[in-house]
Design a protein around this motif. Structure first.
Motif, mmCIF file in Angstrom:
data_model
loop_
_atom_site.group_PDB
_atom_site.id
_atom_site.type_symbol
_atom_site.label_atom_id
_atom_site.label_comp_id
_atom_site.label_asym_id
_atom_site.label_seq_id
_atom_site.Cartn_x
_atom_site.Cartn_y
_atom_site.Cartn_z
ATOM 1 N N TRP A 77 0.859 -1.165 0.000
ATOM 2 C CA TRP A 77 0.000 0.000 0.000
ATOM 3 C C TRP A 77 0.908 1.232 0.000
ATOM 4 O O TRP A 77 2.014 1.202 0.532
ATOM 5 C CB TRP A 77 -0.878 0.044 1.253
ATOM 6 N N THR A 78 0.441 2.306 -0.583
ATOM 7 C CA THR A 78 1.218 3.544 -0.559
ATOM 8 C C THR A 78 0.399 4.662 0.080
ATOM 9 O O THR A 78 -0.839 4.667 0.008
ATOM 10 C CB THR A 78 1.654 3.982 -1.965
ATOM 11 N N VAL A 79 1.121 5.582 0.701
ATOM 12 C CA VAL A 79 0.505 6.753 1.323
ATOM 13 C C VAL A 79 1.324 7.971 0.930
ATOM 14 O O VAL A 79 2.539 8.005 1.161
ATOM 15 C CB VAL A 79 0.468 6.642 2.859
ATOM 16 N N ASP A 80 0.696 8.962 0.321
ATOM 17 C CA ASP A 80 1.369 10.209 -0.017
ATOM 18 C C ASP A 80 1.000 11.251 1.042
ATOM 19 O O ASP A 80 -0.181 11.553 1.238
ATOM 20 C CB ASP A 80 0.936 10.684 -1.405
ATOM 21 N N PHE A 81 2.015 11.782 1.716
ATOM 22 C CA PHE A 81 1.759 12.813 2.720
ATOM 23 C C PHE A 81 2.592 14.060 2.425
ATOM 24 O O PHE A 81 3.052 14.767 3.319
ATOM 25 C CB PHE A 81 2.020 12.278 4.136
ATOM 26 N N SER A 82 2.735 14.353 1.134
ATOM 27 C CA SER A 82 3.562 15.484 0.708
ATOM 28 C C SER A 82 3.038 16.820 1.228
ATOM 29 O O SER A 82 3.798 17.792 1.344
ATOM 30 C CB SER A 82 3.641 15.536 -0.819
ATOM 31 N N GLU A 83 1.743 16.880 1.550
ATOM 32 C CA GLU A 83 1.184 18.152 2.004
ATOM 33 C C GLU A 83 1.633 18.524 3.418
ATOM 34 O O GLU A 83 1.435 19.665 3.858
ATOM 35 C CB GLU A 83 -0.347 18.107 1.934
#
Length: 613
Positions: free
Chosen positions: A105-111
């Motif tokens: 699974w991937t999670v983008d937390f760039s914000e």
């Protein structure tokens, strides 16, 4: 990289070696712990860059589960206050072919951009199922938290002590006589106290760049940090200049009066005299003659390093004029003799990019039109090397046909050299160079995304020793038809070189393409720094689970803070599967070096990538 068992036997009997293990030895994991081995199926492994990110950088986590059971939520937690600062729903990407049964699974937390220390906590419903190692978000995160160890690792790898004393007067060949001064330079790896311009010279397409690349990159890193105009880099720049001049002095010292540079300082295994070191030689009329390097064996990038050294206000043992004279003489010699110095009598892509950076730096140092003309010629060669095969378009071809260029350590050099050429390119050439760079890097990102690839690890188009051509995560174990040529190891230098190329290129483009390049580069550096299937930070002294290098069950060859180990490999001969640190206790083979030995090119390319910013 390893030279084999003999050199380890030699070193095992040599307790008085000077240098090479300063700064501090590292502990860490030794078992080949695959993602999920020995863990409950309900637990979620959360893989992140162990060090951290700048506020504006792409930020991605990878979650690993033993089954398809949903991971319902991911929280970004401030470790100081315990506050949840962001929530994200993980994206299920499935299994990776040949990597076992785990789901990813991937999670983008760039914000998340606020400076601080964080961890990721994941779960389903009201149940927490796992959390990550803490990491920081701060300006200049990698520069601030890793480059001091990196530069001091080079200092720790300097040849010193009794070996350096012996190197003041070295024989040519094991049984030769001579008094060539080859002291200085850097040791090659944790367990290799030899000093090399290159390895794999008998393989036409896989010459790895070692000492001369390091010297050039130290100067380029200084140049990049200077251009960024931040006083925080003041001490780093001082150290980089000092270390670069140490390399320039070695390159000047081993330049032959009528020729190029000495290939390698070797060390024998028993029953030779354990104090004996010698220069790599070839036989000529029954006598050993010092083995000299051609462009692709490192002469080109050595010339580039010396030309760049000549532009600095400070010098080392030699003055600026001597650095430049050495570079110009070597370049002139190779204009006439490079082909005859090759192993197969034919130049290839490696000669082009090495000669290109040499001509570029010579032109920058002298302003002579002859060097711009030489650079134009080599750049044109490269610009005509994009090729296609089947569904794969715009990969680099290594030869005069369509053999794909894939490389164990320097895959980013074609693009890096072309981007350096833009510093001197004449009017009308920039647009074509940037178009070829765009096409090349589009191919790199396309092949990386063609399969399930949660970590964004840079894939490549490879060709094994049987001629079979296919896309792969990792280098094949057999790249030539000769059975005794089994050479494979982790590829942290390769992916860091591609990160360097992508970061340099991102400065030349705008919009969505530039953002894709930055994310591609971040994926490679994140892999090295812990966001990988084994949760190991492969940069010593940073993160957690730093690998120990074990030789036949012994930890006597000590890894050092700031060095980067070889890395993760494919499991099968064609490069498929995934393998990490399957050590001597399990295999009975001297294979540990393939994963856990620190090597000069890995740290060198990482330095370049981070210095670009």
């Amino acid at each position: 990289m390893s030279a084999g068992m003999d050199r380890r036997r030699f070193l095992a009997g040599s307790a008085a070696v000077g240098g090479g293990t300063a700064v501090g030895a590292l502990g860490g994991t030794t078992a080949a712990t695959a993602a999920g081995r020995g863990r409950g199926r309900d637990e979620v492994r959360v893989h992140v860059n162990h060090v951290g990110h700048t506020p504006s950088a792409p930020k991605t986590a990878v979650l690993v589960t033993g089954d398809r059971a949903p991971v319902g939520w991911c929280a970004v937690v401030d470790t100081g206050s315990g506050e949840v600062v962001a929530r994200r729903r993980p994206h299920h990407v499935g299994r990776v072919r040949d990597w076992g049964d785990s789901h990813y699974w991937t999670v983008d937390f760039s914000e998340v951009t606020e400076e601080g220390e964080y961890l990721l906590r994941v779960g389903a419903g009201n149940h927490t199922r796992g959390e990550s190692v803490p990491f920081r978000i701060e300006p200049l995160a990698l520069e601030r938290d890793t480059l001091s160890d990196i530069v001091h690792w080079f200092k720790s790898a300097r040849c010193s002590g009794r070996f350096d004393r012996a190197d003041h007067s070295l024989p040519v060949g094991e049984n030769g006589s001579g008094s060539i001064d080859a002291h200085g330079g850097w040791y090659d790896a944790t367990g290799d106290f030899g000093k090399h311009f290159t390895q794999l010279s008998r393989h036409s397409y896989f010459n790895t760049l070692s000492i001369p690349l390091t010297a050039w990159v130290l100067f380029k890193a200084h140049e990049r940090l200077t251009a960024r105009d931040d006083e925080e880099f003041t001490q780093l720049r001082t150290w980089l200049c000092d270390e670069g001049l140490h390399g320039a002095d070695y390159l000047t010292r081993v330049k032959r009066p009528e020729g190029t540079f000495c290939h390698s300082v070797m060390q024998p295994g028993p029953p030779k005299d354990p104090a004996l070191r010698f220069l790599k030689a070839v036989e000529r009329d029954g006598e050993p003659v010092v083995r000299q390097v051609n462009h692709r064996e490192g002469a080109g990038v050595a010339i580039a390093a010396l030309a760049l050294a000549s532009t600095f206000d400070v010098t080392g043992e030699y003055d600026s004029a001597e650095y430049l004279r050495t570079a110009e003489n070597a370049f002139a010699y190779l204009r006439e003799h490079n082909v005859e110095l090759t192993n197969d009598g034919a130049e290839n892509i490696q000669d082009d990019y090495n000669a290109l950076v040499a001509a570029v730096e010579l032109h920058r140092a002298t302003g002579k039109s002859a060097y711009r003309e030489a650079a134009d010629e080599r750049a044109d060669n490269l610009l005509n090397r994009l090729s296609s095969w089947g569904p794969y378009r715009d990969y680099w071809r290594a030869d005069d046909g369509d053999r794909p260029y894939f490389h164990p350590s320097d895959a980013g050099m074609p693009v890096t050299s072309l981007l350096s050429y833009l510093d001197i390119a004449g009017p009308g050439r920039t647009e074509r160079v940037l178009e070829v760079v765009r096409r090349s890097l589009s191919f790199e990102m396309s092949i990386t995304a063609e399969v399930t690839n949660p970590y964004g690890y840079a894939r490549n188009l490879v060709q094994d020793g049987t001629g079979d051509r296919h896309s792969s995560f990792f280098f094949p174990h057999d790249v030539t038809p000769r059975a005794d040529d089994e050479w494979w190891q982790g590829e942290n230098a390769r992916i860091a070189s591609l990160a360097t190329a992508a970061r340099l290129a991102a400065e030349r483009f705008e919009g969505e393409f530039a953002e894709r390049l930055r994310r591609y580069a971040a994926d490679q550096l994140d892999w090295i720094l812990g966001r990988n299937p084994f949760d190991v930070c492969m940069l010593g002294g940073s993160g957690r689970n730093n690998p120990r290098y074990m030789w036949k069950g012994s930890w006597q060859f000590l890894n050092t803070a700031g060095g980067i180990v070889n890395g993760i490999t494919g499991e099968n001969p064609d490069g498929s599967g995934i393998l990490w640190n399957r050590g001597y206790a399990e295999t009975g083979k001297d294979w540990d070096w393939r994963w856990t030995e620190q090597w000069l090119p890995h740290t060198t390319w990482y330095l370049f990538a981070v210095s670009v910013g």
